[in-house]
Enzyme design. Structure first.
Site, PDB file in Angstrom:
ATOM      1  N   GLY A   7     -19.003 -22.928  65.931  1.00 37.11           N
ATOM      2  CA  GLY A   7     -18.076 -21.826  65.574  1.00 37.11           C
ATOM      3  C   GLY A   7     -17.341 -21.801  63.962  1.00 37.11           C
ATOM      4  N   CYS A   8     -17.766 -23.033  63.661  1.00 31.38           N
ATOM      5  CA  CYS A   8     -16.994 -23.249  62.336  1.00 31.38           C
ATOM      6  C   CYS A   8     -17.617 -22.691  60.949  1.00 31.38           C
ATOM      7  CB  CYS A   8     -16.356 -24.348  62.257  1.00 31.38           C
ATOM      8  SG  CYS A   8     -15.351 -25.212  60.876  1.00 31.38           S
ATOM      9  N   GLY A   9     -16.892 -21.957  60.290  1.00 27.10           N
ATOM     10  CA  GLY A   9     -17.588 -21.643  58.920  1.00 27.10           C
ATOM     11  C   GLY A   9     -17.031 -22.340  57.776  1.00 27.10           C
TER      12      GLY A   9
END
Length: 264
Positions: A103-105
């Site tokens: 979920g990390c951008g």
């Protein structure tokens, strides 16, 4: 991959069986021999992933990539990208050496300046869409989500051009799916179109769409307030909460053809 499970509810009292689930595979993105990121991703379309990641993270332009090699390992896959010497300075500016969850951008970015980097406005090309086309693009999206169909656990990023969906990529991570789509687009000629997402719209997703150069972004879920402000700043028409029968327009309405009777 199939995973054993027991099903409860309805007429089932604990029925044994299997559920097909997507993989979270460790993918190292290495540039000129140095690992810049380790992302948990679906292990498909990894060359597209490398091209798209380099572009949307500001590491290198497509013409600065000399070679990409996918090396399978015992515990993950190393996607080795080799850049021209002129791109070395970008590697030093973006030290991505930590593992990133799906979920990390912005994993591994070590300054506010890097996270909120200045980007040019998207070029005005005259591309427009009718409201009916926006809804048709959303309606067509499920047909391009085979991984989601069998797992219910994958995001999709697609590119719509007049006539339908031109390309689509799936991944357990929404950022990964968009990077894979970006990598495909920069390697194949395509008409002007719109990016279509199954996920919510955050500022980093808007940044990636701007790097692709797309003037319209259509999403199934809602945007953040900051994503709306950034899309407005970068000249991107942002449409969200889109369904086959409705949507909400947030920025740059001039790209939506107004004579369509669905526009209110």
């Amino acid at each position: 991959m199939p995973v054993p499970r027991r099903k409860f509810g309805g007429e089932s009292g604990g029925e044994s069986g299997e559920r097909l689930l997507p993989q979270e595979h460790a993918v190292a993105l290495s540039f000129n021999g140095s690992t810049q990121a380790v992302m948990m991703a679906t292990p498909d379309d990894l060359v597209d992933f490398a091209y798209g990641f380099a572009l949307t993270e500001g590491l290198a332009r497509p013409d600065e990539i000399e070679e990409i090699t996918v090396v399978a390992g015992e515990r993950g896959t190393d996607v080795q990208t080799w850049l021209v010497p002129e791109a070395e300075a970008r590697l030093k500016e973006r030290r991505r050496t930590m593992a990133g969850p799906v979920g990390c951008g912005l994993c591994g970015i070590d300054s506010i300046e890097q996270a909120l980097r200045e980007m040019p406005r998207v070029a005005e090309t005259g591309f427009r869409m009718r409201a009916a086309e926006v809804m048709a693009a959303i309606d067509a999206l499920p047909a391009h989500q085979p991984l989601h169909d069998v797992t219910r656990a994958a995001h999709c990023a697609a590119y719509w051009v007049p006539g339908g969906i031109y390309a689509a990529r799936e991944d357990v991570g929404r950022h990964n799916a968009l990077d894979k789509l970006a990598g495909h687009l920069i390697r194949h000629p395509h008409a002007e179109g719109a990016v279509v997402l199954t996920s919510r719209v955050s500022t980093d997703m808007v940044q990636k769409v701007a790097a692709i150069g797309a003037a319209m972004l259509i999403a199934v879920s809602a945007p953040t307030a900051d994503a709306v402000a950034l899309a407005d700043q970068l000249g991107i028409t942002l449409i969200a909460l889109a369904r086959p029968d409705r949507f909400e327009l947030f920025t740059h309405p001039h790209r939506l053809i107004p004579e369509d009777p669905h526009v209110r």
